[in-house]
Structures are given as structure tokens and as C-alpha cells.
Scaffold this motif. Structure first.
Motif, short mmCIF file in Angstrom:
data_model
loop_
_atom_site.label_atom_id
_atom_site.label_comp_id
_atom_site.label_asym_id
_atom_site.label_seq_id
_atom_site.Cartn_x
_atom_site.Cartn_y
_atom_site.Cartn_z
N GLY A 97 44.17 30.92 47.49
CA GLY A 97 43.51 32.01 47.21
C GLY A 97 44.04 33.58 47.61
O GLY A 97 44.93 33.47 48.41
N VAL A 98 43.74 34.37 46.76
CA VAL A 98 44.49 35.90 47.09
C VAL A 98 43.18 37.02 47.49
O VAL A 98 42.41 36.68 46.51
N LYS A 99 43.35 37.60 48.31
CA LYS A 99 42.42 38.64 48.37
C LYS A 99 42.71 39.94 47.18
O LYS A 99 43.67 40.47 47.24
N PHE A 115 29.42 30.78 40.93
CA PHE A 115 30.07 31.73 40.25
C PHE A 115 31.32 31.49 39.70
O PHE A 115 31.20 31.67 38.16
N HIS A 147 37.01 40.76 46.38
CA HIS A 147 37.00 40.46 47.78
C HIS A 147 36.51 41.83 48.72
O HIS A 147 37.18 42.80 48.26
N ARG A 148 35.75 41.60 49.60
CA ARG A 148 35.00 42.67 50.18
C ARG A 148 36.05 43.57 50.68
O ARG A 148 35.90 44.72 50.93
N HIS A 174 42.98 35.86 41.85
CA HIS A 174 42.23 35.40 43.05
C HIS A 174 42.09 34.27 43.54
O HIS A 174 42.01 33.67 44.62
N VAL A 175 42.19 33.22 42.42
CA VAL A 175 42.18 31.81 42.70
C VAL A 175 43.31 30.98 42.64
O VAL A 175 43.68 29.87 42.64
N ALA A 193 40.91 27.03 45.63
CA ALA A 193 41.62 27.34 46.44
C ALA A 193 41.66 26.86 47.70
O ALA A 193 42.84 26.41 48.29
N ALA A 235 41.50 33.00 52.70
CA ALA A 235 41.62 34.46 52.11
C ALA A 235 40.31 34.59 51.42
O ALA A 235 39.77 35.80 51.03
N LEU A 236 39.64 33.44 50.84
CA LEU A 236 38.55 33.67 49.88
C LEU A 236 37.12 33.48 50.61
O LEU A 236 36.14 33.28 50.15
N VAL A 274 29.54 47.06 38.56
CA VAL A 274 28.97 45.45 38.71
C VAL A 274 28.69 45.10 37.01
O VAL A 274 27.78 45.95 36.54
N VAL A 285 33.12 45.32 41.73
CA VAL A 285 32.34 44.53 42.69
C VAL A 285 32.49 43.17 41.99
O VAL A 285 32.88 42.21 42.51
N LYS A 286 32.08 43.24 40.59
CA LYS A 286 32.15 41.84 39.86
C LYS A 286 32.22 42.28 38.35
O LYS A 286 31.64 43.19 37.78
N ASP A 287 32.65 41.24 37.81
CA ASP A 287 32.55 41.17 36.36
C ASP A 287 32.17 39.87 35.90
O ASP A 287 31.87 39.09 36.86
N GLY A 288 32.48 39.34 34.60
CA GLY A 288 32.51 38.20 34.52
C GLY A 288 33.40 36.90 34.89
O GLY A 288 33.27 35.96 34.87
N SER A 289 34.62 37.47 35.30
CA SER A 289 35.59 36.59 35.81
C SER A 289 35.87 36.57 37.57
O SER A 289 36.36 35.67 37.90
N VAL A 290 35.25 37.65 38.13
CA VAL A 290 35.71 37.50 39.60
C VAL A 290 34.53 38.41 40.31
O VAL A 290 33.90 39.30 39.79
N ILE A 291 34.40 37.97 41.54
CA ILE A 291 33.70 38.74 42.40
C ILE A 291 34.80 39.13 43.52
O ILE A 291 35.39 38.17 44.20
#
Lengths: 329, 345
Positions: A290-292, B210, A251-252, A285-286, B217, B43-44, A273, A243-249
Motif C-alpha cells: 500500500g502506498v499513500k 470501494f 489518502h487523507r 495506491h494498492v 495491500a 499505509a492504507l 469527488v 478526493v475520489k474517482d472511480g478508481s481510488v479514494i
């Protein structure tokens, strides 16, 4: 469970500190050459193995680099001082066996007067058996990188080895490729460089591929040992769905898809988490617009030590989930 | 729409970083009502709205504010049903004890963060802040009920009512950065039908608290020629130091920083002086700690300016801003875009 443990141990013992991934890259490429429709190395050294398809571009990433050391200075007495490549704990490094790409071996130690409680990497030196600077320089150059390595072993269904971060991820990708079903998806199995330096390889390769969907596979430290927080992943508790770490949340949509598949296929999993730590998903992701992006974790102990530990059942769960995910719409 | 009405709508949503869907839905509706030519989500999860000019567009100005708010996330379920959590965004753990929260599980559940009453706290502990890993969320659920309805990774938001203080000062957990969104909405409505050659691209971005990733993006996708970010800055309180805080109701804070485009900062300052908009200058050495930091280097690079709204009690359940500041930022923003439009093609 049908896991090729000899391949896993081979991956863990291959040479590949960040920026010097040639050895590990060649080993992975040799495993995938017969399977992939296309296999190539990009300008930074990222290895890409592709199963072509007309559908969505799906990028699966694991990093092939490991932490290591790089020689900064050779003393008149023939000792080598070094800087860390990635996050190297002096406590884990002390009294380690080191190996250079050339095959030269050594040990990393500190002097008798060094206070152990205040141990810093800058106080430590590598002894390659040289009697003086000239003998040392004949074996090693300033700027050469090395790894700290110990022989891994498997016991009671658990693997103990250096560099399970992230050779276990590479292994999961290779095995998932072998099990990949017929799919419309255009699937890119990517083995990234320089993750330990700050997710650097993944940044460039995701820009180039421009995926519709991405997933990174890495280890995540499980706080399930004595005197740890006890809240979080446990090894043997199933593959971690990040779900998350220090670098990313993450994509749901990706997260939901992963949990749905895991439930449907009866794959043991746990939600992750993590308060800190990073993985390639943070860079992917960025990328561009942006990438899911999601993440799978193989829960591990003693990250960046010579005795990292994972449970084979978690690796098997990760392979099943990844190969299923890669083939789904 | 008046500023306080915009605030009321925008602050009604919950949305920590990565969970901005409700805010996005409200924002999309407001943008459509404001006459945007296209509104979409990327996408985000960031919301984009494009306002085309009357004539051929010769420039695109990006206006950014972030949708997400700080909050918590469930990280574990204890045997007694209590929930472990981590912070999302920078939160001072001292504000958390006894805070009421909303857990976005299978449905929304109310909860409270644990806190020992003074009667049973030792005098030594009484002076200490409770470390975050010794706090739990009590939702009144048994372990089995919690496991059935709440999962690790569920979002938790502060459950504190929004409302108006005296002197038109608005109070809400999410003014950072719904106040920035309100200012951009105000500007967009004011710009309607007034632009000849300037396309306005509104970006309500995700995950600022965050990683700034939504803005990075989103800005890449916009292909904009310049950007003005609207975020919040620190307003003075009786206990604050004077050199790094600004007057509440003292007008927009115009950012000046090496990472920002100096000519844009100068133009904003000159424009505010010409228009008689009371304003303040905020100088920053390194990162502005806002989306402007990542937007400036998105894609081929986008020259950025930053306008901040003075805010008290940032990253708590009760952030306070002056409505007049938000309106003034909206005015300055719209006048700035019109001044760019007057530069013609």
C-alpha cells in the motif's frame, strides 16, 4: 504565468497510443535529459526521470499514452477496419483524420447506409486512399495502431487539442521538474504507459519504485458545459485535488498536505469527488503493502475527443502545487 | 468478551471507505486487550495485529474482515445550502429518501435526505424511485454556513441507531462487516495461549466496499500462508428468492468458489460437521464480492477460504444479523486455526 505553450502543443501532437509510446517517450526524455540525475525506460516502456535524494521516495506520475485505434482487417477494396485502443467514442471518432506511426494518413468514416444514431466503431472504416487491398497493405499492416488527430490551438487562455488526456499531466510534470527546489526527497517523475488500457504501466512501475508517497496528475472531466450535471469541477476553477474517482479514494494525509500547500501558497484549487473515471493513482495506491497516494487533476472538457479543452491557469496552478509538494517533507 | 458486547463497541463507530480511523482506533484497543503481540496501522489505514504462538512459528494464518461501511460523500454545495452527494459502495437509492445522516465536516452535522411528501407528489411520480442525482442532503445550513463547515469530499454516514431485536438479532448500519470483525475478535480471544506453532495475523482492512484495496495491500504485507476472510452474505427474508439466500440463525455460510481454496472449504465443512456447528454452503461462480477475491492473488498468492454471516437488509441503515451466527463463526474460525496448529510443524 509563464507557460511554455509550444512545448505543450508539441506534446499533444506526439504519437503515442497505448502500447506504442515510443514517440512521446522520446520527446519527454529529450526535455528532461539535462535536468535529471538518472533517466531510464523500464521493461514495459514507462519513462522514469529521477532527482536523487537521501530522503523519502516520492513518485509523481502522469500517463503518456493516448487512446487510439488498431487495424484488425483490410478489405479487398482497401478499407481498414479497426478496434479501439482505450475508450474511443464512435461519435468523437467519426470523420476524424488518422495518422499511423509511419506517417501514413487517412480518414475514419462510415457508409452512407449506416444509421448515425446507432453508430458503432465496428461499422466504421479508415480510408487511406488505397484502390485495393494490395495498395492498402503497402501502406498499413494489420496490427498497426493509429491516432485520430486534429491541430490544436490556444485561444483566450484555453487550450483546445487532442490528447490533453494526459499530455497536460506530462507537461505539468516536466514544468514542475524544471521548477523543483533543493530537496532531501528522492523524487521520481514517472511517465506511464497503458493507462488507457486499465492503469497497467503504473502498476508495474510503482512495484519497482516502491514509493513512500505518490501522486498522479491527470485530467478529469468537468461537468460544466450545457446539459451536464453542473456539480463538480469547473475549468478555470483551479487545480483539482482529488478526493475520489472511480478508481481510488485518495489518502487523507496526502490530500491534507496538498490543500495546506495550496492555501499557504495561494494556489487556486478545488476538491474533486468524481463518480466515475480512473487514473494511475488507482493502481499505485494498492502496490505492494500500500502506498499513500493522492491525485491532482487538470479539469478538462470533451475527454477523448479531438477537441479536449483545459484552462492554462489550472495547468499553472497544478505545476506550482506539484513542484512545491515534491520538495516538501 | 461476549459477541453482543463486541458488536455494541464496533458498531458505535462511523467509517465509510477511506475514512476508517474511528473504527481503527476501537479495533486497535480491542486487539491490544486481547493480548496481541503487536498492533499497527499500515499505509492504507488497515489495522494489523500479530498473535505469536508459544513456540517457533511455522505458519501464519491471516484472518481478515473489513472495517469500512457503505455511505455517502459530499460532492457539491448548492446555492441554497443543500448538499449534493455520491454513494460510496453499492447503495440502492430507493432506501435513501428521508434517511437521517451524519455529515463529518468540521464537526459532525446531522442532516436528512430530501423527500417529497405524498400530498404533493403526482400519482405518476409516486410509483417511481427518485434518481440519486435529484436528491440532496438538508443540513439546515445556509450556503455560507455550509461552505465554512463542510467541504466537498467530506464523509457522510447513515445516522440510524443500533440495537437488539427480539431473539438476539442485532440491528446496525454497519454489521457489514463489523459482525465479521466481532467474529474474529471472538476467535482471537478464544485462541489466546492455545497455539504452539501457528502465528495468527489479524487484518481489519479498509476500502472493501470501494475497491478491496486495503485487503490486497494488507495481505501482501502479512506474508501469510493462508487466509480466512469473514464477511456477510444474504439471509432470507419473506420476499427473497430461496436459491441465493441463506437462513438467518442457520449458522456460518462456508464459501465454495473457484477463486477459493477448495481444500480449505472442505476442511471447514468437515470441521463444522465434527463439532456439530450448524452451517450452510454458499456456492459462487465468479467473484465472491469480498476481500477473498483480492487476497487470493496478493503478493505471491495466498490460499483463501471465506466464511459469511447471514445478513438481512445489506447496505441499508438497518442491517440485521443473528448474534448466534456471529458467535458460531468465531467458534468455527478458532477451531479451524487450532486444527491447523495440531498439524504441527
Amino acid at each position: 504565468m509563464n507557460i511554455d505553450t509550444s512545448l505543450l502543443l508539441k506534446l499533444c501532437s506526439a504519437f503515442g497510443p497505448s502500447g506504442h509510446e515510443g514517440g512521446i517517450s522520446e520527446l519527454i526524455a529529450s526535455e528532461l535529459r539535462g535536468l535529471a540525475d538518472e533517466i531510464y525506460t523500464d521493461a514495459l516502456g514507462n519513462l522514469v526521470a529521477r532527482r536523487k535524494g537521501a530522503g523519502k521516495r516520492v513518485m509523481l506520475a502522469a500517463h503518456m499514452d493516448s487512446v487510439g485505434l488498431i487495424v484488425t482487417n483490410i478489405t479487398e477494396d482497401g478499407f481498414l477496419y479497426c478496434a479501439p485502443v482505450g475508450g474511443v467514442s464512435p461519435f468523437y471518432a467519426l470523420s476524424g483524420y488518422v495518422r499511423f506511426e509511419s506517417g501514413v494518413r487517412g480518414v475514419i468514416m462510415c457508409g452512407t447506409k449506416t444509421k448515425r444514431a446507432e453508430l458503432k466503431l465496428s461499422d466504421m472504416f479508415i480510408d487511406v486512399g488505397a484502390r485495393d487491398e494490395k495498395e492498402a497493405a503497402a501502406l498499413v499492416n494489420v496490427g498497426d495502431a493509429c491516432i485520430i488527430e486534429h491541430e490544436g490551438f490556444i485561444q483566450n487562455g484555453r487550450v483546445f487539442s487532442n490528447f490533453l488526456d494526459d499530455r497536460i499531466g506530462c507537461f505539468v510534470l516536466i514544468e514542475a521538474f524544471k521548477r523543483l527546489k533543493e530537496t532531501e526527497n528522492d523524487v521520481y517523475f514517472v511517465f506511464t504507459v497503458q493507462e488507457e488500457l486499465g492503469l497497467r504501466g503504473a502498476r508495474a512501475v510503482s512495484y519497482a519504485i516502491a514509493p513512500d508517497l505518490a501522486l498522479s496528475v491527470d485530467v478529469m472531466t468537468a461537468p460544466d458545459t450545457p446539459d451536464s450535471s453542473g456539480h463538480g469541477l469547473v475549468i478555470g476553477g483551479g487545480v483539482g485535488i482529488k478526493v475520489k474517482d472511480g478508481s481510488v479514494i485518495t489518502h487523507r494525509e496526502v490530500r491534507m498536505k496538498l490543500t495546506d500547500i495550496a492555501r499557504e501558497c495561494g494556489i487556486k484549487h478545488q476538491l474533486e469527488v468524481a463518480p466515475s473515471g480512473g487514473t494511475d493513482a488507482g493502481a499505485i495506491h494498492v502496490s505492494r503493502a500500500g502506498v499513500k497516494t493522492g491525485g491532482l487533476s487538470v479539469p478538462s472538457r470533451y475527454t477523448h475527443s479531438a477537441g479536449e479543452c483545459i484552462d492554462l491557469a489550472d495547468a499553472e496552478a497544478a505545476i506550482s502545487l506539484l513542484s512545491e509538494f515534491a520538495a516538501r517533507q | 468478551m461476549k459477541t453482543d458486547e463486541l458488536l455494541k463497541i464496533l458498531c458505535s463507530a462511523d467509517g465509510i471507505s477511506g475514512f476508517e480511523d474511528d473504527t481503527a482506533a476501537l479495533a486497535s484497543e480491542l486487539l491490544r486487550d486481547a493480548g496481541a503481540d503487536s498492533v499497527y496501522t499500515d499505509a492504507l489505514g488497515s489495522v494489523h495485529a500479530v498473535f505469536e504462538p508459544q513456540g517457533e512459528p511455522v505458519r501464519t494464518v491471516l484472518l481478515d474482515a473489513h472495517m469500512d461501511e457503505v455511505g455517502l460523500m459530499v460532492s457539491g454545495i448548492c446555492d441554497n445550502g443543500m448538499l449534493k452527494f455520491v454513494s460510496i459502495g453499492g447503495i440502492d437509492a430507493r432506501v435513501l429518501p428521508a434517511m437521517r445522516v451524519k455529515i463529518h465536516g468540521r464537526r459532525d452535522y446531522f442532516g436528512v435526505i430530501t423527500n417529497l411528501p405524498p400530498h404533493i407528489t403526482s400519482s405518476a411520480d409516486y410509483k417511481k424511485a427518485v434518481p440519486p442525482d435529484e436528491m440532496f442532503i438538508d443540513a439546515g445550513l445556509s450556503h455560507d454556513e455550509a461552505c465554512e463547515n463542510i467541504a466537498v469530499g467530506d464523509a457522510v454516514s447513515f445516522f440510524t441507531p443500533a440495537g437488539m431485536l427480539l431473539n438476539e438479532r442485532y440491528l446496525s448500519k454497519a454489521l457489514d462487516d463489523r459482525s465479521g470483525m466481532a467474529a474474529i475478535m471472538y476467535a482471537s480471544e478464544r485462541l489466546r495461549g492455545k497455539l504452539g506453532s501457528t502465528r495468527v495475523h489479524v487484518l481489519f482492512s479498509t476500502q472493501e466496499e470501494f475497491s478491496l484495496s486495503g485487503a490486497s495491500a494488507g495481505a501482501y504485507a502479512s506474508g501469510a500462508d493462508m487466509c480466512v476472510c469473514v464477511d456477510v452474505g444474504h439471509a432470507k427474508t419473506p420476499d427473497s428468492k430461496s436459491d441465493d439466500t441463506f437462513e438467518l440463525a442457520g449458522g456460518p455460510m462456508i464459501g465454495v468458489a473457484p477463486s477459493l481454496k477448495k481444500s480449505m472449504s472442505d476442511e471447514l465443512r468437515a470441521l463444522a460437521e465434527t463439532l456439530g456447528i450448524e452451517h450452510q454452503i454458499e456456492v459462487m461462480g465468479g467473484s465472491s464480492g469480498t476481500n477473498a477475491w483480492s487476497i487470493a492473488i496478493a503478493g505471491r498468492g495466498i490460499p483463501c477460504a471465506l466464511i459469511s454471516i447471514p445478513l438481512r437488509y445489506m447496505h441499508t441503515g438497518a442491517e440485521a444479523a443473528a448474534v448466534s451466527d456471529i458467535t458460531a463463526v468465531g467458534e468455527l474460525l478458532s477451531e479451524y486455526v487450532m486444527s491447523k496448529d495440531k498439524e504441527g510443524s
